[in-house]
Design an enzyme around this catalytic site. Structure first.
Site, PDB file in Angstrom:
ATOM      1  N   GLY A  41       0.865  -1.181   0.000  1.00 49.52           N
ATOM      2  CA  GLY A  41       0.000   0.000   0.000  1.00 49.52           C
ATOM      3  C   GLY A  41       0.901   1.230   0.000  1.00 49.52           C
ATOM      4  O   GLY A  41       1.855   1.315   0.797  1.00 49.52           O
ATOM      5  N   ARG A  87      10.181  -1.082  -4.642  1.00 48.10           N
ATOM      6  CA  ARG A  87       8.961  -1.120  -5.453  1.00 48.10           C
ATOM      7  C   ARG A  87       8.910   0.192  -6.242  1.00 48.10           C
ATOM      8  O   ARG A  87       8.957   1.274  -5.648  1.00 48.10           O
ATOM      9  CB  ARG A  87       7.703  -1.298  -4.580  1.00 48.10           C
ATOM     10  CG  ARG A  87       7.673  -2.659  -3.873  1.00 48.10           C
ATOM     11  CD  ARG A  87       6.300  -3.017  -3.361  1.00 48.10           C
ATOM     12  NE  ARG A  87       5.375  -3.353  -4.429  1.00 48.10           N
ATOM     13  CZ  ARG A  87       4.057  -3.456  -4.260  1.00 48.10           C
ATOM     14  NH1 ARG A  87       3.517  -3.205  -3.072  1.00 48.10           N
ATOM     15  NH2 ARG A  87       3.275  -3.795  -5.262  1.00 48.10           N
ATOM     16  N   ASP A 102      -1.479   4.705  -6.294  1.00 50.26           N
ATOM     17  CA  ASP A 102      -0.055   4.652  -5.958  1.00 50.26           C
ATOM     18  C   ASP A 102       0.700   5.865  -6.471  1.00 50.26           C
ATOM     19  O   ASP A 102       1.794   6.170  -6.002  1.00 50.26           O
ATOM     20  CB  ASP A 102       0.572   3.388  -6.537  1.00 50.26           C
ATOM     21  CG  ASP A 102       0.213   2.186  -5.693  1.00 50.26           C
ATOM     22  OD1 ASP A 102      -0.929   1.723  -5.796  1.00 50.26           O
ATOM     23  OD2 ASP A 102       1.070   1.739  -4.914  1.00 50.26           O
ATOM     24  N   ASN A 127      -3.087   2.804 -10.273  1.00 49.23           N
ATOM     25  CA  ASN A 127      -3.501   1.981  -9.131  1.00 49.23           C
ATOM     26  C   ASN A 127      -3.423   0.511  -9.544  1.00 49.23           C
ATOM     27  O   ASN A 127      -3.047   0.183 -10.672  1.00 49.23           O
ATOM     28  CB  ASN A 127      -4.921   2.370  -8.690  1.00 49.23           C
ATOM     29  CG  ASN A 127      -5.300   1.755  -7.354  1.00 49.23           C
ATOM     30  OD1 ASN A 127      -4.543   1.840  -6.396  1.00 49.23           O
ATOM     31  ND2 ASN A 127      -6.446   1.111  -7.274  1.00 49.23           N
ATOM     32  N   LYS A 128      -3.792  -0.350  -8.635  1.00 50.96           N
ATOM     33  CA  LYS A 128      -3.694  -1.795  -8.839  1.00 50.96           C
ATOM     34  C   LYS A 128      -4.264  -2.236 -10.182  1.00 50.96           C
ATOM     35  O   LYS A 128      -5.300  -1.729 -10.611  1.00 50.96           O
ATOM     36  CB  LYS A 128      -4.422  -2.492  -7.680  1.00 50.96           C
ATOM     37  CG  LYS A 128      -4.413  -3.996  -7.686  1.00 50.96           C
ATOM     38  CD  LYS A 128      -3.027  -4.595  -7.789  1.00 50.96           C
ATOM     39  CE  LYS A 128      -2.065  -4.104  -6.730  1.00 50.96           C
ATOM     40  NZ  LYS A 128      -0.662  -4.485  -6.984  1.00 50.96           N
TER      41      LYS A 128
HETATM   42  O1  MRU Z   1       0.524  -3.916  -4.593  1.00 50.02           O
HETATM   43  P1  MRU Z   1      -0.118  -3.228  -3.424  1.00 50.02           P
HETATM   44  O2  MRU Z   1      -0.915  -4.124  -2.564  1.00 50.02           O
HETATM   45  O3  MRU Z   1       0.886  -2.405  -2.645  1.00 50.02           O
HETATM   46  O4  MRU Z   1      -1.125  -2.206  -4.114  1.00 50.02           O
HETATM   47  C1  MRU Z   1      -1.880  -1.343  -3.325  1.00 50.02           C
HETATM   48  C2  MRU Z   1      -2.805  -0.496  -4.110  1.00 50.02           C
HETATM   49  O5  MRU Z   1      -2.924  -0.622  -5.302  1.00 50.02           O
HETATM   50  C3  MRU Z   1      -3.554   0.565  -3.372  1.00 50.02           C
HETATM   51  O6  MRU Z   1      -4.775   0.827  -3.981  1.00 50.02           O
HETATM   52  C4  MRU Z   1      -2.717   1.859  -3.361  1.00 50.02           C
HETATM   53  O7  MRU Z   1      -1.426   1.604  -2.885  1.00 50.02           O
HETATM   54  C5  MRU Z   1      -3.353   2.912  -2.553  1.00 50.02           C
HETATM   55  S1  MRU Z   1      -3.262   2.493  -0.839  1.00 50.02           S
HETATM   56  C6  MRU Z   1      -4.008   3.691   0.075  1.00 50.02           C
END
Ligand code: MRU
Length: 366
Positions: A54, A90, A247, A257-258
């Site tokens: 996150g 990351r 992100d 985002n994801k």
């Molecule tokens: O790969 P992750 O689990 O780190 O991805 C997280 C996301 O995509 C969240 O939507 C993003 O980091 C926003 S968190 C407030």
């Protein structure tokens, strides 16, 4: 947020004052355990392996990672190499670089003997500010949800207000509250009859494992759906709003985002369902404009596609293979939703149009 009556944050300074505690998110929802990070290497490894994940939480972990590096060696060389090591863990979430730069800016001018205390204080400040920003996002999002719920036709007033979310942008992705889930928690606590459609979010299933876990602990009504169900639900009037995290948000309002977020935005647009993105200021990358061309998209291991983790009937957390032997997988972890598909950005300073004018109106030339 509380787990079994005890208030938790996702990251904390341990009582010894020199190590960091985190919740191990790789084992949730089946096992709640914590880990102690004692070195920069351990902090970097926790980010890389998604023990913590996150965007905001990655940033805070990176900040504390610099503190851990300086404890071992407060020299300029140590600061520089720890910065590089953590920043490389990351690539997509800009919060990581932002938090690392913030700590480096504070400690670099100081004599080595003063650096650890300064890094500790700055990391703690970043964590506390994240909590405050997320709670404020919750208040602004709540106002939007209340307005949307009230504007539904009289015959739908008794129905739950249905919100769809993707991945996990809850308290586990931040220090507390979350971004996209903060308005949901505020709405639930304020008495709004809210129900959440939780995208499972293949391949790592942060929705099915983490968002469902969070919502369940808070008593928020929710239903886990496969990622492909959202469009169908929207076509049948079963989604009142979509809200996701991000992100990295470019200065013109493109949102990374994801993986799969973009498809939800397309479906929302086609069905006139409002699509909101919740973010703290730390997620805005003022250096870039065009998210599709300029944001580095993390490619993770194909094994996350070919395999899936779950709990066996005996209670063991295990991974099983989904695909035939020899079939390759490809695993881009994020995608970019163009600003034109975003109804509004919900920040700690309020909700604005996803555009450079909108963001500059809130933040000036930050
Ligand atoms: O790969 P992750 O689990 O780190 O991805 C997280 C996301 O995509 C969240 O939507 C993003 O980091 C926003 S968190 C407030």
């Amino acid at each position: 947020m509380k787990i079994d009556g005890k208030a938790w944050r996702t990251i904390w300074l341990e009582p010894d004052g020199c190590s960091i505690g985190v919740i191990d998110q790789t084992l949730l929802p089946h096992r709640f355990t914590t880990r102690t990070l004692r070195s920069c290497e351990e902090a970097a490894d926790a980010i890389r392996t998604m023990v913590v994940r996150g965007a905001p939480l990655i940033g805070v972990t990176g900040a504390y990672g610099l503190m851990l590096a300086l404890q071992a060696d407060p020299s300029d060389a140590s600061l520089a190499s720890a910065f590089e090591q953590l920043n490389a863990t990351r690539p997509t979430a800009v919060n990581l670089r932002w938090a690392l730069e913030r700590v480096r800016t504070v400690v670099a001018p100081l004599p080595p003997g003063e650096r650890v205390a300064a890094a500790r204080a700055e990391a703690a400040a970043i964590a506390d500010e994240d909590v405050a920003m997320c709670e404020a996002i919750g208040e602004h999002g709540l106002a939007i949800f209340q307005r949307l719920a009230a504007s539904r036709p009289p015959e739908r007033q008794g129905e739950p207000f249905n919100v769809l979310t993707h991945c996990n942008a809850g308290w586990l992705a931040t220090v507390d509250w979350g971004t996209a889930l903060a308005p949901i928690y505020k709405a639930h606590r304020s008495g709004l009859n809210i129900h959440v459609w939780v995208d499972e979010t293949r391949p790592r299933n942060q929705g099915a494992s983490l968002t469902a876990y969070e919502l369940g602990r808070e008593g928020v009504p929710h239903t886990v759906i496969v990622d492909n169900a959202g469009g169908h639900l929207m076509q049948h009037g079963q989604v009142d709003a979509v809200i996701v995290g991000t992100d990295r948000t470019t200065r013109r309002g493109d949102v990374c985002n994801k993986i799969g977020t973009y498809l939800k935005a397309l479906a929302a647009h086609d069905n006139a369902v409002p699509f909101y993105v919740a973010l703290p200021a730390s997620t805005i990358d003022w250096q870039i404009d065009d998210g599709i061309a300029e944001i580095p998209i993390e490619a993770r291991s194909a094994s996350e596609v070919t395999h899936i983790q779950g709990r066996s009937p005996e209670g063991t957390i295990t991974s099983v293979q989904l695909t035939p032997d020899g079939s390759p997988g490809f695993n881009p972890a994020f995608d970019v939703t163009p600003a034109r598909l975003v109804t509004a950005l919900i920040t700690e300073r309020g909700a604005v149009e996803a555009s450079e004018a909108g963001l500059r109106g809130l933040y000036g030339h930050a």
